[in-house]
Each structure stands twice: as structure tokens, then as C-alpha cells.
Design an enzyme around this catalytic site. Structure first.
Site, PDB file in Angstrom:
ATOM      1  N   LEU A 116     -22.199  85.080  65.343  1.00 62.29           N
ATOM      2  CA  LEU A 116     -21.258  85.729  65.406  1.00 62.29           C
ATOM      3  C   LEU A 116     -20.469  84.477  66.427  1.00 62.29           C
ATOM      4  O   LEU A 116     -21.617  84.712  67.998  1.00 62.29           O
ATOM      5  CB  LEU A 116     -21.259  86.863  66.933  1.00 62.29           C
ATOM      6  CG  LEU A 116     -21.540  87.909  65.547  1.00 62.29           C
ATOM      7  CD1 LEU A 116     -21.338  89.577  66.576  1.00 62.29           C
ATOM      8  CD2 LEU A 116     -20.252  88.304  64.348  1.00 62.29           C
ATOM      9  N   ASP A 117     -19.372  84.235  66.674  1.00 65.97           N
ATOM     10  CA  ASP A 117     -18.704  82.857  67.372  1.00 65.97           C
ATOM     11  C   ASP A 117     -19.148  83.429  68.697  1.00 65.97           C
ATOM     12  O   ASP A 117     -18.645  84.867  68.794  1.00 65.97           O
ATOM     13  CB  ASP A 117     -17.459  82.499  66.911  1.00 65.97           C
ATOM     14  CG  ASP A 117     -16.223  83.544  66.614  1.00 65.97           C
ATOM     15  OD1 ASP A 117     -16.320  83.641  67.529  1.00 65.97           O
ATOM     16  OD2 ASP A 117     -15.399  83.078  66.290  1.00 65.97           O
ATOM     17  N   ARG A 118     -18.103  83.001  70.135  1.00 68.38           N
ATOM     18  CA  ARG A 118     -18.456  83.045  70.734  1.00 68.38           C
ATOM     19  C   ARG A 118     -17.773  83.998  71.747  1.00 68.38           C
ATOM     20  O   ARG A 118     -17.650  85.187  72.093  1.00 68.38           O
ATOM     21  CB  ARG A 118     -18.353  82.574  72.149  1.00 68.38           C
ATOM     22  CG  ARG A 118     -18.757  82.566  73.796  1.00 68.38           C
ATOM     23  CD  ARG A 118     -18.525  80.424  74.212  1.00 68.38           C
ATOM     24  NE  ARG A 118     -18.625  81.235  75.997  1.00 68.38           N
ATOM     25  CZ  ARG A 118     -17.360  81.006  76.633  1.00 68.38           C
ATOM     26  NH1 ARG A 118     -15.922  80.977  76.356  1.00 68.38           N
ATOM     27  NH2 ARG A 118     -17.460  81.325  77.864  1.00 68.38           N
TER      28      ARG A 118
END
Length: 249
Positions: A116-118
Site C-alpha cells: 500500500l503506498d504511503r
């Protein structure tokens, strides 16, 4: 450490020593490769420096930093990743990572199953069972993932149809398997988006191509597993039934 049955038996099979370490649940494949190249790994008492050095982990003795490696207890975790947390073992910019949320938990090493991206949040799996993890993430066997996405504006029927048909972003054709309007206000709306593939920043790029800014992106399900009431920043062990339901290999 506790000896447990392997999800994919290593006995009678020869693997590269780095892959064998990963399958034993000691560390990630990349960490194992680095350890081998650094001279920290031995096989039957002799140092090896090639990550592809063949080894039968059931019949040969593998050591790391002079300590004989045995299979670690299998760990399967669900974590509710907050926004702003990096899915990485370490961050060169010193930002908080998911491993900060697991600190002092007394767990063996486990790695993220997918990403999951930041800026995204929600359900993230972690495990030291590399075969189980690969079944969830590999394109040929991976599980569908469901997201709730808040966007600026109110996507109409044409926009939803375009998400299903797909749009080009560079060399990638980005599309959703299923999309539904959950609710809409005067200035923004919530969508439920199901993906059967997972390109880098897939949903954000898809919506940007259609002129919609993403305000929030929350993964709420992986296959049959729901995020449910798990609080932000909290984690839990998966039940045996949940592990089995997610197993594709």
C-alpha cells in the site's frame, strides 16, 4: 525457535540458499541474498557467497551468523495501515514504517504481502510464509482486492463505465473489475472499487486520467478477508480458517 510443518516441504528439493532461508521464514529473499554475499551464511559448516548455491534445507545444515537455522513458527497477520506509514523494513528518509507498529510484539520476521503506498490506508497482510504470500500477490493466482475511495467531484455513469472499460496511462491499461458509487455529497463522493490486478498506484492513476483527485484510499478487503473493525495502527493474527481461505497455492 519452534519447528513447524512447512507450507511447501523443502525435503528432497534443492533451492538456492537465499531462497531456502526465505522459505524457512528467517528473512526476506532480498535480506537473505545480502546476508549470503556478506559472508554471514554457511552450509554444512562452510561459508557460501553465492545466493544461488544449491542446498537441500531438510538434509543440510544452514547457518546464519554462526547459528544453525531452523524453521520458524509461521506467522499470518492482518494490519490496519494508517495513512502516512511506509510499507518497508526501513526508510531512507526516516519516516515511520509498518514495522514500527509491530515493535516489541515478540514476533518472528514477517514481510508485507503486497503493498500500500504511503498515502493509502487499510488492510495489509504480513507473513513469513513465502509460498502463501506468493499465491496472494502473483498475477496468475492473486486475490481480488476491494477499496473504498473518496474523490473530489461526483463521478457520473459515464465515468464509472470508463473505469470498467479502462484508460491508457503510458504503456498501462488501467481498469477496475467492478466499481460502484457508495455515496455522494455536494463536493465529493465515495466509490467502491474492486481490482483483479495491482499496478503501481493503480486506482490513483486511473482516477487521475479521468479527472478525479483522490482524497482517501482505503483497502477494505483482500479476497474474502474483510478489514472489519480492526482499529488504525492495530494488528491481529489470522485464524487458521482465514489463512486457508486466502491460500491459493
Amino acid at each position: 525457535m519452534t519447528r513447524v510443518r512447512q507450507s511447501e516441504p523443502l525435503g528432497g528439493k534443492r533451492h538456492g540458499v537465499a531462497r531456502a532461508l526465505s522459505k524457512l521464514g528467517v528473512c526476506s529473499r532480498s535480506q537473505a541474498e545480502a546476508a549470503v554475499r556478506a559472508g554471514r551464511v554457511g552450509v554444512d559448516g562452510r561459508p557460501v557467497h553465492d545466493p544461488e548455491h544449491p542446498v537441500d534445507a531438510a538434509r543440510q545444515k544452514i547457518s546464519l551468523d554462526g547459528v544453525t537455522v531452523v524453521a520458524t513458527q509461521r506467522v499470518y497477520l492482518a494490519l490496519n495501515k494508517p495513512r502516512g506509514i511506509v510499507v518497508s523494513a526501513a526508510d531512507e528518509r526516516g519516516r515511520d514504517t509498518v514495522y514500527d507498529l509491530l515493535r516489541d510484539a515478540g514476533l518472528p520476521w514477517c514481510g508485507p504481502v503486497g503493498r500500500l503506498d504511503r498515502a493509502s490506508e487499510g488492510l495489509l497482510l504480513l507473513s513469513n510464509d513465502s509460498v502463501w504470500a506468493a499465491g496472494i500477490t502473483e498475477p496468475s493466482t492473486h486475490l481480488d482486492k476491494t477499496y473504498h475511495v473518496q474523490v473530489v467531484g461526483r463521478p457520473d455513469a459515464d465515468a464509472l463505465a470508463a473505469m470498467l472499460a479502462g484508460v491508457r496511462d503510458g504503456a498501462d491499461l488501467l481498469k477496475a473489475r467492478r466499481v460502484a458509487l457508495l455515496r455522494a455529497g455536494e463536493k465529493n463522493a465515495w466509490l467502491e472499487v474492486l481490482l483483479d490486478e495491482g499496478r503501481n498506484r493503480h486506482i490513483r492513476r486511473l482516477l487521475a486520467a479521468l479527472g478525479f483527485e483522490v482524497l482517501r484510499l482505503v483497502r477494505v478487503a483482500i479476497g474474502p478477508l474483510q478489514l472489519g473493525e480492526l482499529a488504525k495502527g492495530q494488528w491481529r493474527h489470522l485464524s487458521a480458517a482465514e489463512v486457508a481461505a486466502l491460500r491459493t497455492r
